[in-house]
Design an enzyme around this catalytic site. Structure first.
Site, PDB file in Angstrom:
ATOM      1  N   GLY A  46       0.928  -1.425   0.086  1.00 11.89           N
ATOM      2  CA  GLY A  46      -0.134  -0.070   0.024  1.00 11.89           C
ATOM      3  C   GLY A  46       0.709   0.993   0.191  1.00 11.89           C
ATOM      4  O   GLY A  46       1.498   1.193   0.181  1.00 11.89           O
TER       5      GLY A  46
ATOM      6  N   ARG B 281      -2.591   7.708   4.436  1.00 13.80           N
ATOM      7  CA  ARG B 281      -2.918   8.896   5.652  1.00 13.80           C
ATOM      8  C   ARG B 281      -1.739   9.575   5.567  1.00 13.80           C
ATOM      9  O   ARG B 281      -1.624  10.643   6.778  1.00 13.80           O
ATOM     10  CB  ARG B 281      -3.448   8.172   6.624  1.00 13.80           C
ATOM     11  CG  ARG B 281      -5.234   7.912   5.742  1.00 13.80           C
ATOM     12  CD  ARG B 281      -5.353   6.960   6.815  1.00 13.80           C
ATOM     13  NE  ARG B 281      -5.922   5.100   5.967  1.00 13.80           N
ATOM     14  CZ  ARG B 281      -5.810   4.237   6.924  1.00 13.80           C
ATOM     15  NH1 ARG B 281      -6.646   4.167   7.387  1.00 13.80           N
ATOM     16  NH2 ARG B 281      -6.147   2.851   6.121  1.00 13.80           N
TER      17      ARG B 281
HETATM   18  C1  UD1 Z   1      -6.188  -3.381   8.181  1.00 11.70           C
HETATM   19  C2  UD1 Z   1      -7.177  -4.307   8.334  1.00 11.70           C
HETATM   20  C3  UD1 Z   1      -8.164  -3.953   9.980  1.00 11.70           C
HETATM   21  C4  UD1 Z   1      -7.573  -3.780  10.756  1.00 11.70           C
HETATM   22  C5  UD1 Z   1      -5.473  -2.715  10.689  1.00 11.70           C
HETATM   23  C6  UD1 Z   1      -5.293  -3.368  11.131  1.00 11.70           C
HETATM   24  C7  UD1 Z   1      -8.244  -5.024   6.282  1.00 11.70           C
HETATM   25  C8  UD1 Z   1      -9.546  -4.483   5.405  1.00 11.70           C
HETATM   26  N1  UD1 Z   1      -8.694  -4.310   7.160  1.00 11.70           N
HETATM   27  O1  UD1 Z   1      -6.962  -2.265   7.860  1.00 11.70           O
HETATM   28  O2  UD1 Z   1      -9.140  -4.807   9.674  1.00 11.70           O
HETATM   29  O3  UD1 Z   1      -8.025  -3.512  12.038  1.00 11.70           O
HETATM   30  O4  UD1 Z   1      -5.262  -3.749   9.127  1.00 11.70           O
HETATM   31  O5  UD1 Z   1      -3.863  -2.017  11.469  1.00 11.70           O
HETATM   32  O6  UD1 Z   1      -7.569  -5.720   6.121  1.00 11.70           O
HETATM   33  N2  UD1 Z   1      -1.858  -3.546   1.620  1.00 11.70           N
HETATM   34  C9  UD1 Z   1      -1.508  -3.725   0.557  1.00 11.70           C
HETATM   35  N3  UD1 Z   1      -2.235  -3.912  -0.506  1.00 11.70           N
HETATM   36  C10 UD1 Z   1      -3.322  -3.571  -0.536  1.00 11.70           C
HETATM   37  C11 UD1 Z   1      -3.974  -3.106   0.484  1.00 11.70           C
HETATM   38  C12 UD1 Z   1      -3.084  -2.489   1.565  1.00 11.70           C
HETATM   39  O7  UD1 Z   1      -0.409  -4.999   0.682  1.00 11.70           O
HETATM   40  O8  UD1 Z   1      -3.690  -3.410  -1.736  1.00 11.70           O
HETATM   41  C13 UD1 Z   1      -0.852  -3.671   3.121  1.00 11.70           C
HETATM   42  C14 UD1 Z   1      -0.744  -2.472   2.875  1.00 11.70           C
HETATM   43  O9  UD1 Z   1       0.628  -1.553   3.093  1.00 11.70           O
HETATM   44  C15 UD1 Z   1      -0.233  -2.128   5.060  1.00 11.70           C
HETATM   45  C16 UD1 Z   1      -1.538  -3.274   5.079  1.00 11.70           C
HETATM   46  O10 UD1 Z   1      -1.940  -4.194   3.956  1.00 11.70           O
HETATM   47  O11 UD1 Z   1       0.512  -2.681   5.639  1.00 11.70           O
HETATM   48  C17 UD1 Z   1      -2.718  -2.771   5.386  1.00 11.70           C
HETATM   49  O12 UD1 Z   1      -3.790  -2.126   5.047  1.00 11.70           O
HETATM   50  P1  UD1 Z   1      -3.832  -0.450   5.224  1.00 11.70           P
HETATM   51  O13 UD1 Z   1      -4.605   0.152   4.335  1.00 11.70           O
HETATM   52  O14 UD1 Z   1      -3.580  -0.144   6.204  1.00 11.70           O
HETATM   53  O15 UD1 Z   1      -5.524  -0.894   6.329  1.00 11.70           O
HETATM   54  P2  UD1 Z   1      -6.134  -0.706   7.674  1.00 11.70           P
HETATM   55  O16 UD1 Z   1      -7.243   0.159   7.283  1.00 11.70           O
HETATM   56  O17 UD1 Z   1      -4.999  -0.251   8.261  1.00 11.70           O
HETATM   57 MG    MG Z   2      -3.966   0.139   8.498  1.00  7.45          MG
END
Ligand code: UD1
Ligand code: MG
Length: 449
Positions: free
Chosen positions: A10, A14
Site C-alpha cells: 500500500g 494517510r
Molecule cells: C487493516 C484491516 C483492519 C485492521 C487493521 C489493523 C483490512 C481490510 N483491514 O486496516 O481490519 O483492523 O488493518 O491495523 O485488511 N496493503 C497491501 N495491498 C493493498 C492494500 C494494503 O499490501 O492492496 C498493505 C498495506 O501496505 C499495509 C497493510 O496492507 O501494510 C494494511 O493496509 P491498511 O490500508 O493500513 O489497512 P487498515 O485500514 O489499517
Molecule cells: Mg493500517
C-alpha cells in the site's frame, strides 16, 4: 511448514508522504524491517513480502536474505487482493500461512508464537489476534458468535451500532493455507472502499478463531503520523525503562532517546535532551548531557560530556568533553584528556592527559601524551585536493592561535609561539615560532578627520 506473508504494497495515503508507509522509521528501523525481524524469530520456511507502491525502494531497503521473496501486487486492490496475488504466484499453498500487515511494527515474536500454537491446537482455518481498544477508531471490528469469529466489519462499513464494538482486528492472521487458497478468489469488493478485504475470509472459512490479548501497545497499527509517533513513544519508553531498572538515571526522560542496541552502565546519569544512537556503549558513572548526541561510539568510565556531538569514536576513561564539542568519526580520545568549548576533532588520536580546551579544529592528527593545545589552534589538513597528517609529540605546549600546515611532524616537548603558522617539522625540545616581530611607534597620533 510455516510461510509468512507481510503486506507492504500500500501507499499509506494517510501518512501524506512521498515515502512508502512501511519505510517510515521508528527508533531507527523501518516498520517493514521490524515486522520482518519479529517473523525471523519464528524460523519460518519462507517470508513473502508483498510490495506494489514504490516496490523497488521497498525491496532495496531490506538486506538480502535467502528466506525472503518479494511478490509484486499491481495494482493494489486491497489486503485480500494482495493474498490473491500471492496464492496465484506460489503454487504450493501448504502448511500454515502467517499474514501480517506491514504497518503493525511492535508485534512481539512471543505473541506470534502464541497465535501459531492456538491455531495448531484448535486445528483452525484461520486464527487472528484481537484486542479490546478504548478507542477502536479506524480498526476493523471483530464480531464473535459462540466459539468462532462470525465477521469483521471495517470502520468505514460499520453502522452506528457496529461501531460501538471495541474488539478490533490487529491485522495478524494465521491461515491453513490450503483451505485459504480454496476460497481466496471468491472475495468481492462490494464495500464502501471498493477494496478486496482479507478480513472477509473469516466469514468464508469455517473455523475462525480469535486470540484476544491485552492491549499493551504491541498491536498499535500505523496509518498516520500520530500513530507513528505513538509507536515511537511506546518503544522509547520500554527501552528507557529497561535501562532505569538496570541503574541508569534519566533527568528528563521524555526529552531523551536511546537506540535498542545501545548499552549503558550503572550509575550513568542522562541529562535532558540527550540522544544515544546506534551501537553506542556507555560505561559506569558517566554524566551525559544535557543536549548531547552520541552515535556508534564508546564512552569509558567516569566521563562527563555536555552539550556535545560524538560520532563513531572511542572516548576512554575519566574524560571531560564540552560544552559545545564535536567529535567526528575515527577519533580516539585517551583517558584523562579534556576537550573543551567549541572544539572540533576528526580522525585524531589524542593520547592520555592531553588538552584541547578552546576553539580548535584538530583533524587527521596524532597528539602525544600530556600535550596542551592552546586556544584557537587549527590543523590546516586539506590543500584543496588531499588531506594530510599533523603529528605532535608528548609534553608539548602549543601556543594559542597556532596554525599547523600539514603534513607536519613535531617532536616531543616542543613549544610553539602564539599566533605562529607552522610549516616546517621541528625536533624534540625546540621552540617553533613564525610571526613578525612587533614594532611600537612612539607618540603615534591618529589622523584627524
Ligand atoms: C487493516 C484491516 C483492519 C485492521 C487493521 C489493523 C483490512 C481490510 N483491514 O486496516 O481490519 O483492523 O488493518 O491495523 O485488511 N496493503 C497491501 N495491498 C493493498 C492494500 C494494503 O499490501 O492492496 C498493505 C498495506 O501496505 C499495509 C497493510 O496492507 O501494510 C494494511 O493496509 P491498511 O490500508 O493500513 O489497512 P487498515 O485500514 O489499517
Ligand atoms: Mg493500517
Amino acid at each position: 511448514m510455516l510461510s509468512v506473508a507481510i503486506l507492504a504494497a500500500g501507499k499509506g495515503t494517510r501518512m501524506e508522504s512521498s515515502l512508502p508507509k512501511v519505510l517510515h522509521k521508528i527508533s531507527g528501523k523501518s516498520l517493514l524491517q521490524r515486522v520482518i525481524n519479529s517473523c525471523v524469530e519464528l524460523n519460518p520456511d519462507k517470508i513473502f513480502v508483498i510490495t506494489g507502491h514504490k516496490s523497488k525502494e521497498v525491496k532495496e531497503s531490506i538486506p538480502d536474505n535467502k528466506k525472503i521473496d518479494f511478490i509484486i501486487q499491481e495494482p493494489q486492490l486491497g489486503t485480500g487482493h494482495a493474498i490473491q496475488v500471492l496464492c496465484r504466484e506460489i503454487k504450493n499453498n501448504q502448511g500454515k500461512l502467517l499474514v501480517l500487515n506491514g504497518d503493525v511494527p511492535l508485534i512481539k515474536p512471543d505473541t506470534l508464537k502464541k497465535l501459531l500454537n492456538i491455531h495448531d491446537s484448535k486445528n483452525a482455518d484461520v486464527s487472528l489476534i484481537t484486542t479490546k481498544k478504548k478507542n477502536p477508531h479506524g480498526y476493523g471490528r471483530v464480531f464473535i458468535k459462540g466459539d468462532f469469529i462470525e465477521r469483521i466489519v471495517e470502520e468505514k462499513d460499520c453502522n452506528n451500532q457496529e461501531r460501538l464494538n471495541l474488539l478490533i482486528n490487529a491485522g495478524v492472521y494465521c491461515f491453513n493455507w490450503e483451505n485459504l487458497s480454496q476460497i481466496i478468489s471468491t472475495l468481492q469488493s462490494n464495500n464502501n472502499q471498493k477494496e478486496i478485504y482479507l478480513t472477509d475470509t473469516v466469514s468464508l472459512l469455517k473455523n475462525s478463531l480469535s486470540l484476544e490479548i491485552e492491549d499493551n501497545g504491541e498491536l498499535q497499527g500505523i496509518n498516520n503520523r500520530i500513530q507513528l509517533s505513538k509507536c515511537e513513544e511506546i518503544i522509547q519508553n520500554s527501552i528507557k525503562e529497561k535501562h532505569m531498572l538496570n541503574g541508569v538515571t534519566f533527568i528528563n526522560k521524555a526529552s531523551c532517546s536511546v537506540s535498542e542496541e545501545a548499552k549503558i552502565g550503572k550509575d550513568v546519569i542522562i541529562e535532558a535532551n540527550t540522544h544515544i544512537r546506534g551501537s553506542t556503549k556507555i560505561f559506569n558513572n558517566c554524566v551525559i548531557g544535557p543536549n548531547t548526541y552520541i552515535e556508534n561510539s564508546n564512552v569509558g568510565l567516569n566521563c562527563e560530556i555536555s552539550n556535545s556531538t560524538i560520532y563513531d569514536s572511542q572516548i576512554m576513561d575519566h574524560i571531560k568533553i564540552g560544552p559545545y564539542s564535536h567529535i567526528r568519526p575515527k577519533s580516539k580520545i585517551s583517558s584523562y584528556s579534556k576537550i573543551g568549548n567549541f572544539v572540533e576533532i576528526k580522525n585524531t588520536l589524542l593520547e592520555e592527559e592531553s588538552k584541547v580546551n578552546h576553539l580548535s579544529y584538530i583533524g587527521d592528527s596524532i597528539i602525544g601524551r600530556s600535550t596542551n593545545i592552546g586556544a584557537g589552534t587549527i590543523t590546516a589538513n586539506f590543500d584543496g585536493q588531499k588531506k594530510f597528517q599533523t603529528k605532535i609529540g608528548k609534553n608539548s605546549s602549543i601556543g594559542a592561535n597556532t596554525v599547523f600546515v600539514a603534513p607536519i611532524n613535531l617532536g616531543e616537548s616542543v613549544t610553539t609561539g602564539a599566533g605562529s603558522v607552522i610549516t616546517k617539522d621541528s625536533n624534540d625540545n625546540s621552540l617553533a615560532i613564525s610571526r613578525t616581530k612587533q614594532i611600537n611607534i612612539e607618540n603615534w597620533e591618529r589622523k584627524k578627520p
